[in-house]
Write a protein that holds these residues in place. Structure first.
Motif, PDB file in Angstrom:
ATOM      1  N   GLY A 167      29.126  27.261  44.664  1.00  0.00           N
ATOM      2  CA  GLY A 167      29.539  28.082  43.540  1.00  0.00           C
ATOM      3  C   GLY A 167      30.854  27.628  42.935  1.00  0.00           C
ATOM      4  O   GLY A 167      31.008  27.563  41.710  1.00  0.00           O
ATOM      5  N   PHE A 173      32.326  24.544  34.519  1.00  0.00           N
ATOM      6  CA  PHE A 173      32.044  25.482  33.447  1.00  0.00           C
ATOM      7  C   PHE A 173      33.328  26.043  32.853  1.00  0.00           C
ATOM      8  O   PHE A 173      33.450  26.190  31.634  1.00  0.00           O
ATOM      9  CB  PHE A 173      31.176  26.626  33.973  1.00  0.00           C
ATOM     10  CG  PHE A 173      30.930  27.711  32.960  1.00  0.00           C
ATOM     11  CD1 PHE A 173      30.056  27.519  31.911  1.00  0.00           C
ATOM     12  CD2 PHE A 173      31.598  28.922  33.060  1.00  0.00           C
ATOM     13  CE1 PHE A 173      29.836  28.518  30.969  1.00  0.00           C
ATOM     14  CE2 PHE A 173      31.389  29.925  32.124  1.00  0.00           C
ATOM     15  CZ  PHE A 173      30.496  29.720  31.086  1.00  0.00           C
ATOM     16  N   VAL A 174      34.314  26.358  33.705  1.00  0.00           N
ATOM     17  CA  VAL A 174      35.568  26.951  33.236  1.00  0.00           C
ATOM     18  C   VAL A 174      36.246  26.048  32.220  1.00  0.00           C
ATOM     19  O   VAL A 174      36.821  26.502  31.234  1.00  0.00           O
ATOM     20  CB  VAL A 174      36.510  27.228  34.427  1.00  0.00           C
ATOM     21  CG1 VAL A 174      37.926  27.516  33.951  1.00  0.00           C
ATOM     22  CG2 VAL A 174      35.994  28.407  35.231  1.00  0.00           C
ATOM     23  N   CYS A 211      32.104  31.165  42.577  1.00  0.00           N
ATOM     24  CA  CYS A 211      32.280  31.180  41.121  1.00  0.00           C
ATOM     25  C   CYS A 211      33.442  32.082  40.723  1.00  0.00           C
ATOM     26  O   CYS A 211      34.307  31.706  39.926  1.00  0.00           O
ATOM     27  CB  CYS A 211      31.003  31.672  40.447  1.00  0.00           C
ATOM     28  SG  CYS A 211      29.569  30.590  40.670  1.00  0.00           S
ATOM     29  N   MET A 249      31.316  26.071  39.126  1.00  0.00           N
ATOM     30  CA  MET A 249      32.068  26.892  38.187  1.00  0.00           C
ATOM     31  C   MET A 249      33.278  26.169  37.620  1.00  0.00           C
ATOM     32  O   MET A 249      33.655  26.389  36.467  1.00  0.00           O
ATOM     33  CB  MET A 249      32.497  28.196  38.871  1.00  0.00           C
ATOM     34  CG  MET A 249      33.259  29.151  37.960  1.00  0.00           C
ATOM     35  SD  MET A 249      32.394  29.559  36.416  1.00  0.00           S
ATOM     36  CE  MET A 249      31.011  30.504  37.024  1.00  0.00           C
ATOM     37  N   VAL A 299      37.432  31.268  38.882  1.00  0.00           N
ATOM     38  CA  VAL A 299      37.794  31.822  37.586  1.00  0.00           C
ATOM     39  C   VAL A 299      38.921  32.843  37.695  1.00  0.00           C
ATOM     40  O   VAL A 299      39.874  32.822  36.926  1.00  0.00           O
ATOM     41  CB  VAL A 299      36.560  32.476  36.915  1.00  0.00           C
ATOM     42  CG1 VAL A 299      36.959  33.115  35.595  1.00  0.00           C
ATOM     43  CG2 VAL A 299      35.480  31.446  36.711  1.00  0.00           C
TER      44      VAL A 299
END
Length: 253
Positions: A217, A224-225, A18, A221, A22
């Motif tokens: 992960g 989501f980002v 994750c 992610m 990011v």
């Protein structure tokens, strides 16, 4: 290796995957866990390349549309990453990492400050001096090459420095910058794995356990980002960078 150790490595891999998507710098999550699993520091560093590879691959898939943009100059960057990463990995195998450890906190301090101030500096240069980072691509390539060498050698915080450089030299879109970063870091990681495997310094079982977690992960992610504003992502990266720097001073000073 007990089940508790397996669970810790897997969970650490998920969180690192994750973070890697990011902000970069996930090595500070995985490296101590690999050392705790009984590895020497060089073994942990080499195994770290294996553990984080899926997160970069998942990111490449997630940013596949950005990678098609013609303004990325991806081919020369990949060539520089290949040469720089090879030099760095060979230097690690030849010299060891002890002499480099003391510099890590200061390198992370620089990368954090550079990322935080890059947009402000860019605006000031544009306003006062008509600076256009896209016209200084040769300087960007030179600075990136230095970071690629560092990445092949140890690499903690490399992603943060690259994001700062990309912002400074014209890649204001954070997703676009992340696409370039993940492509170059993936190539450096593959080269490092090949060299470290040949030298016999990778511990495969703990690496593969963490690799599975990092893949999950990273894949989750990346979705989501894309759903949050870029300013939120930038602040998240900055907070994580400051955290990394504090950990580095505590651990390596």
């Amino acid at each position: 290796m007990g089940w508790d150790e397996i669970a810790l490595l897997f969970a650490g891999g998920v969180l690192a995957g994750c973070i890697n998507v990011v902000a970069g710098g996930a090595g500070f999550m995985t490296f101590p866990l690999l050392v705790a699993a009984g590895m020497s520091e060089i073994e942990a560093n080499a195994s770290n390349f294996v553990a984080l590879l899926p997160a970069n691959v998942a990111s490449l898939f997630g940013y596949r549309y950005e990678l098609r943009r013609p303004n990325l100059r991806l081919r020369p960057r990949l060539a520089l990453a290949a040469i720089g990463g090879t030099c760095g990995s060979l230097a690690l195998l030849g010299l060891g990492e002890a002499s480099f450890r003391s510099a890590i906190p200061w390198l992370l301090t620089f990368s954090t400050v550079a990322f935080a101030l890059a947009p402000t500096i860019k605006r000031w240069l544009e306003h006062k001096h008509g600076f256009d980072g896209r016209s200084w691509i040769w300087l960007s390539f030179l600075l990136e090459f230095i970071v690629y060498v560092y990445g092949g050698y140890f690499g903690l915080g490399m992603g943060v420095v690259l994001l700062a450089l990309y912002a400074m030299f014209g890649h204001d879109d954070l997703h676009e910058a992340n696409a370039i970063r993940n492509a170059t870091i993936t190539l450096i990681t593959l080269i490092g794995i090949a060299l470290f495997a040949h030298a016999g310094v990778i511990r495969w079982l703990p690496s593969l356990i963490m690799m599975l977690g990092a893949f999950i992960g990273g894949y989750v992610m990346i979705k989501f980002v894309r759903s949050v504003p870029q300013n939120w992502v930038r602040w998240g990266i900055l907070v994580w960078s400051v955290t990394l720097t504090g950990i580095a001073f505590w651990r390596y000073s």
